[in-house]
Design an enzyme around this catalytic site. Structure first.
Site, PDB file in Angstrom:
ATOM      1  N   HIS A 109      76.272   5.880  56.176  1.00  0.00           N
ATOM      2  CA  HIS A 109      77.485   5.160  55.795  1.00  0.00           C
ATOM      3  C   HIS A 109      78.561   5.242  56.864  1.00  0.00           C
ATOM      4  O   HIS A 109      78.575   6.126  57.710  1.00  0.00           O
ATOM      5  CB  HIS A 109      78.030   5.666  54.455  1.00  0.00           C
ATOM      6  N   CYS A 110      79.466   4.260  56.791  1.00  0.00           N
ATOM      7  CA  CYS A 110      80.733   4.275  57.524  1.00  0.00           C
ATOM      8  C   CYS A 110      81.808   4.015  56.471  1.00  0.00           C
ATOM      9  O   CYS A 110      81.605   4.351  55.303  1.00  0.00           O
ATOM     10  CB  CYS A 110      80.731   3.241  58.657  1.00  0.00           C
ATOM     11  N   ASN A 111      82.939   3.449  56.834  1.00  0.00           N
ATOM     12  CA  ASN A 111      83.986   3.221  55.840  1.00  0.00           C
ATOM     13  C   ASN A 111      83.625   2.149  54.823  1.00  0.00           C
ATOM     14  O   ASN A 111      83.759   2.354  53.628  1.00  0.00           O
ATOM     15  CB  ASN A 111      85.317   2.857  56.515  1.00  0.00           C
TER      16      ASN A 111
END
Length: 170
Positions: A109-111
């Site tokens: 994941h990222c933001n």
């Protein structure tokens, strides 16, 4: 809140969540405490975070209690094309974790689960011999209307042969 025993009655799904590979590699946006029950239901062994900011303490406690390993790679979320070349090394390190079966199931994941995550998944797809059109289509599907031309150029120029050399060197 009991982070280990929280019930699965209210499974709050993660932003941009999807299975990347046969329910052992997942992708999403940044998890929130309301997603902890859902994360627990995935029986994760590892989480790969592409954000450079320190992981929140509440999240670290959840990982510790549930015996989930965190791998954090500070991939800059900038739109600046001059930083694209520095992405390759970080992405190769993240891919090394992703393809290691000892880390499964793994969440990447990222933001928002769009650009940085999309680039890493796109490079994984190139490693899996997907055609470039399919790689770009998947990237655009998750990025939506906010897809970035610089990310597409990065994916187009990402040399899979470098990955093979990188992994054989390790």
């Amino acid at each position: 809140m009991d982070l280990k025993e929280e019930g699965n009655d209210d499974l709050s799904i993660l932003l941009n969540f999807s299975s990347v590979e046969n329910n052992y590699i997942y992708r999403s946006g940044f998890p929130h405490p309301s997603n902890f029950a859902f994360l627990k239901s995935l029986n994760l062994r590892s989480i790969i975070c592409l954000c450079p900011e320190p992981y929140p303490e509440e999240h670290m406690e959840f990982l510790r209690i549930n015996n989930i390993n965190l791998y954090q790679f500070g991939l800059d979320g900038t739109k600046d094309p001059s930083t694209m070349s520095s992405r390759s090394e970080i992405i190769m390190s993240a891919l090394r974790v992703i393809i290691d079966e000892r880390n499964y199931p793994v969440l990447l994941h990222c933001n928002r689960g769009k650009h940085r995550t999309g680039c890493v998944v796109g490079c994984l797809r190139k490693l899996q011999n997907w055609c470039l059109d399919a790689v770009v289509e998947e990237y655009k599907h998750f990025a939506g209307a906010k897809w970035r031309e610089n990310d597409i150029k990065f994916l187009e120029g990402f040399d899979v042969q470098i990955l093979f050399e990188y992994f054989s060197y390790l």
